[in-house]
Write an enzyme that holds these catalytic residues in place. Structure first.
Site, PDB file in Angstrom:
ATOM      1  CE  LYS A  69     -21.422  48.650  33.889  1.00 51.44           C
ATOM      2  NZ  LYS A  69     -22.684  48.437  33.182  1.00 51.44           N
ATOM      3  NE  ARG A 115     -24.427  39.498  27.658  1.00 41.47           N
ATOM      4  CZ  ARG A 115     -25.338  40.299  27.093  1.00 41.47           C
ATOM      5  NH1 ARG A 115     -25.708  40.106  25.833  1.00 41.47           N
ATOM      6  NH2 ARG A 115     -25.882  41.277  27.793  1.00 41.47           N
TER       7      ARG A 115
END
Length: 489
Positions: A263, A338
């Site tokens: 990120k 997820r």
């Protein structure tokens, strides 16, 4: 840290009091006037006639505040206006260094004083943090909020206090940095909260996670120097009304660097201590249910790890085998939440659940779609269940926006070499993420809440505050307790 909530038959002499008045009030009712001098009464009534919604009368030894109920079309909106009035009131109480305030409800809104106390208490919340300088460690002035007489019953006040303690627990967990709250510490904090509240906790360590072949959780953990955990929180009172449990699943990524799909920072990675807000909400909800002895069997599942690029970290292109047996091609290591949730959703099937709800700070797409004002909801549960969750969202003002899971979205997560890809297309990212989860949530009704927007705020926002908001706790508590009405029909 929250103020204490209490109930009393009457306010003590020379107490600081808040009077909730009906909309349109211009003449003070006797219960709100007390022994006010005529000049003071005239001052208040002039302000009310001028449509002021919050009027302050300073007696120097104590304060009186008059709050007018907002003219809103629904009870839910009126209660939210009172929470916001509680937030506004807090700044006045803080300026006067008020330690205890008494609230009297003189309106026809039965939950009015509770809503006012809720907004006031949540605004007064402080994260204790780690400051060592005594000058910067100022204790909050407001320590007690007391609801008087018919404003609420003692049982209602106690129940609200426990729910708010659940919110504070979730906020505390989210606000803690990863060097104070790694996966093992997170699990231990949830277990300690369970010991206090009455729910049980089983913490699965690395060996047990490996034995269960939770490939998603294990893959995300590969780059971390610290082991993962999988916490099973359970509240099962002897008088539980549901034959099959409700299962809550919370994402527990205690810090997310993005892994090798790193990120950017600032304004992205530096906020990622909040990536376990879903797991924190599950713990806060179980805490509130257990403290209030709610007769429901509820299980919480929280897979936890940090996501780092070190060591043998998983890489784009890897294929992993999940707990369910499905294979997943990793297209992006920053789509890691997820993977944890998928293993937990597959594991949930063993409980033959009545309903499974997962919560996760899952996608930036959800934030871009609806901002920080609400959460996205998607899933396979029937329309009546979704409507009940929406109703709980409006009641608590933790509102939801429903998105579709049309069959065509399955094309977004196709892989050439595995059953699924962990990354969808550039558009509708929150939907393709939920479509991915759907493959692991088969055999039971399921709802997914993407709370990425409201879970952590970078600037103060009303009674939600700054930092971790504890979103999901009040929503799920309201939803689950209302299921008792359905079960008892």
């Amino acid at each position: 840290m929250l103020p204490q909530l209490a109930h009393a038959a009457t306010a003590s002499a020379h107490a600081t009091q808040v009077f909730l008045l009906p909309h349109g009030t211009t003449a003070l009712p006797t219960a709100a006037a007390g022994d006010l001098p005529e000049a003071a009464r005239a001052y208040i009534e002039t302000a009310l006639a001028d449509h002021q919604k919050l009027v302050h009368l300073n007696h120097f030894s104590h304060q009186h505040y008059y709050v007018v109920l907002a003219d809103k079309p629904t009870a839910d909106q009126r209660l939210e206006a009172l929470r916001r009035s509680g937030h506004q009131l807090h700044s006045l109480l803080k300026a006067e260094k008020v330690a205890e305030v008494f609230i009297q409800n003189l309106t026809d809104e039965p939950a009015g004083a509770l809503a006012m106390a809720e907004g006031l208490a949540l605004t007064a919340y402080q994260f204790e943090g780690y400051k060592t300088d005594e000058k910067s460690r100022k204790a909050p002035a407001l320590t007690t909020i007391t609801l008087v007489g018919d404003a609420a019953t003692a049982a209602e006040v106690s129940a609200l206090a426990h729910v708010l303690q659940g919110v504070a627990l979730a906020r505390d967990l989210v606000n803690a940095p990863v060097n104070k709250l790694n996966a093992e510490q997170f699990a231990e904090r949830m277990a300690a909260a369970g010991d206090e509240a009455g729910y049980t906790t089983d913490i699965l360590d690395l060996a047990r996670i490996e034995a269960l072949r939770m490939g998603g959780l294990l893959a995300v953990n590969l780059g971390s120097p610290e082991p993962p955990t999988f916490s099973i929180l359970e509240w099962k009172p002897a008088n539980a009304q549901n034959a099959k449990p409700y299962v809550l699943v919370g994402k527990g990524v205690v810090f997310d660097t993005g892994g090798l799909s790193l990120k950017p920072t600032p304004n992205s990675m530096d906020l990622m201590k909040c990536d376990m807000a879903g797991g924190a909400a599950v713990a806060g909800t179980l805490y509130a249910l257990a403290k209030n002895q709610v007769p429901l069997h509820v299980i919480g599942l929280v897979p936890a790890t940090d996501n780092r690029p070190g060591g043998l970290a998983f890489v784009p292109g890897d294929v992993i085998t999940m707990h369910s047996g499905l294979t997943v091609e990793v297209k992006n290591t920053d789509a890691e939440g997820r993977l944890l949730l998928a293993d937990a959703l597959s594991f949930a099937k063993k409980y033959d659940p009545e309903l499974v709800i997962d919560l996760a700070t899952l996608t930036g797409a959800a934030v871009r779609a609806i901002g920080t004002e609400g959460s996205a909801v998607l899933g396979t549960a029937g329309a009546p269940t979704v409507q009940q969750l929406h109703a709980a969202g409006h009641r608590t003002h933790e509102r939801l926006v429903e998105f579709p899971l049309w069959d065509e979205y399955a094309d977004h997560i196709k892989s050439d070499i595995a059953d699924l890809s962990n990354l969808g297309k550039g558009e509708a990212g929150h939907i393709s993420a939920a479509k991915f989860l759907e493959r692991f949530a088969e055999g039971y009704p399921w709802l997914h809440l993407d709370i990425a927007g409201p879970a952590f705020l970078t600037a103060p926002d009303n009674y939600r505050g700054k930092g971790g908001t504890g979103v999901g706790v009040r929503l799920l508590y309201e939803f689950l307790t209302k299921q008792l009405n359905t079960l008892n029909k």
